[in-house]
Write an enzyme that holds these catalytic residues in place. Structure first.
Site, mmCIF file in Angstrom:
data_model
loop_
_atom_site.group_PDB
_atom_site.id
_atom_site.type_symbol
_atom_site.label_atom_id
_atom_site.label_comp_id
_atom_site.label_asym_id
_atom_site.label_seq_id
_atom_site.Cartn_x
_atom_site.Cartn_y
_atom_site.Cartn_z
ATOM 1 N N ASP A 1 52.118 -34.422 58.637
ATOM 2 C CA ASP A 1 52.487 -33.514 57.565
ATOM 3 C C ASP A 1 53.570 -32.580 58.105
ATOM 4 O OD1 ASP A 1 52.241 -31.939 55.147
ATOM 5 O OD2 ASP A 1 51.111 -30.497 56.345
ATOM 6 N N ASP B 1 54.722 -29.068 56.341
ATOM 7 C CA ASP B 1 54.481 -27.642 56.137
ATOM 8 C C ASP B 1 53.186 -27.198 56.798
ATOM 9 O OD1 ASP B 1 56.398 -26.706 53.500
ATOM 10 O OD2 ASP B 1 56.100 -28.829 53.868
#
Length: 396
Positions: A188, A190
């Site tokens: 991922d 963020d």
């Protein structure tokens, strides 16, 4: 000028295999120690304890052993150093630039202690029961170590705040995770590869940062459907000028250990993927900074130099992230048992669930509870330790 330092990592799992070989007599008769799937049916766990160096003078083995001594059904085996393994070198800067003038270390200095937990009586265990047992042991041992280490640390430093310190990460994993050769790592972006939530940074430019951040946090905790929350947040961005996009890129800061982790995985032969519910404009920028192989994210809909507030389908949500991980593995001829996924939010859980190893990085409680391993006291390089690697040390 920051200088570069080389660090070494073993590129195979000889130390873990040797540890398994040493307990062959405790395993059921005719157990094939080279059959990782067969070993998965046994309640043989890798125990990995990660301790920051500022408290590493404490005798961690003493505390681990005292807990095991109270468990009549378990036997503890120390995993030896990787002296006989083949090593790869990675080179990283001694300091990592931030958005301001400050400099920081490229990863958290730690000590890593590696063990096997082996049942005294040979037995088989259903995978679901084994997963539940791992979480129970993890909770019990982590709580115990945090209590004991906090007490010892306060005595050593002559301070006592009365609070329990989160000074240790414990990973209780199936031994199969340590013995397999992993080849694909999906991250991922963020709050995982970077410290910010980009959509919140965009919203701040329009003076609605707090409103968007509240929706983002609720979505990451799993309280709001991701697609619904994404549409709500993007609609609030309507009218933002694209002139701010490059400024936001320059403000983004890589998570501690991100550069080190990706460099190490690349040196070990991994294919790396950034898979984000954020936007490709920023994901491509971060991937280029880190040398990540490929990017999957949402397109930011723009018309006449402004964000339209419209969502382009399909949205990269949790289900899409899992599909991307699976499709990438299939395209590269990689089994899902060779895939590692790392994230922090509820929308990362589907890809973590189908991977061999799902790692939560400073994650929301729901994610930590369901992940195979949770990183809280190190930078992102803690993923390397969850994969069974020893602490990073400078090459002599």
């Amino acid at each position: 000028m920051p200088k570069n330092t080389s660090y070494s990592l073993p590129k195979d799992s000889k130390a873990w295999q040797q540890a398994v070989d040493s307990v062959a007599s405790l395993l059921p008769n005719n157990t094939n120690l080279q059959d990782f799937d067969a070993l998965q049916s046994l309640p043989v766990f890798a125990l990995i304890v990660v301790l920051p160096t500022h408290v590493s003078a404490l005798d961690i083995h003493q505390y681990v052993q005292s807990w095991v001594d109270e468990q009549p059904n378990w036997h503890l085996v120390t995993v030896a150093e990787d002296a006989d393994a083949s090593f790869v070198n990675i080179t990283v800067s001694d300091t990592e630039p931030t958005a301001g003038d400050a400099q920081r270390l490229p990863f958290t200095p730690v000590q890593v202690y590696r063990y096997l937990l082996v049942p005294v009586n040979d037995t088989l265990m259903h995978p679901a029961k084994k997963t539940a047992a791992a979480h129970i042991i993890d909770d019990q041992l982590t709580t115990r170590l945090r209590h004991d280490l906090t007490k010892a640390y306060n005595n050593t430093s002559r301070t006592d705040s009365g609070e329990q310190l989160d000074v240790v990460d414990c990973h209780i994993l199936s031994i199969g995770h340590m013995l397999r050769t992993h080849k694909l790592a999906c991250f991922d972006m963020d709050s995982t590869l970077i410290e910010q939530e980009v959509i919140v940074e965009l919203a701040k430019t329009a003076g609605i940062g707090e409103k968007v951040e509240a929706i983002t946090e609720a979505a990451m905790r799993g309280e709001i459907d991701f697609d619904e929350s994404f549409a709500q947040r993007v609609a609030l961005l309507k009218g933002i000028s694209t002139d701010v996009l490059d400024d936001i890129c320059r403000r983004l800061t890589l998570s501690t250990g991100a550069r080190t982790t990706i460099s190490a995985l690349k040196a070990l032969g991994y294919h790396t993927v950034l898979v984000s519910g954020g936007f490709t404009y920023f994901a491509n920028y971060i991937a280029e900074q880190l040398g990540i192989d490929e990017v999957h994210a949402n397109a930011l809909d723009i018309d006449e130099g402004e964000v339209t507030g419209h969502v382009q389908l399909p949205i990269v949500n949790g289900a899409k992230k899992a599909a991307i991980a699976e499709q990438t593995a299939e395209r590269l001829g990689i089994e899902m048992t060779q895939v590692v996924c790392v994230g922090d939010g509820a929308n990362d859980l589907p890809m973590m669930a189908i991977a061999d190893l799902g790692v939560a990085y400073r994650a929301k409680p729901i994610v930590q509870a369901r992940a195979d391993a949770a990183i809280n006291v190190t930078g992102l390089e803690g993923a390397l330790y969850a994969l069974g690697y020893p602490a990073l040390v400078p090459t002599k």
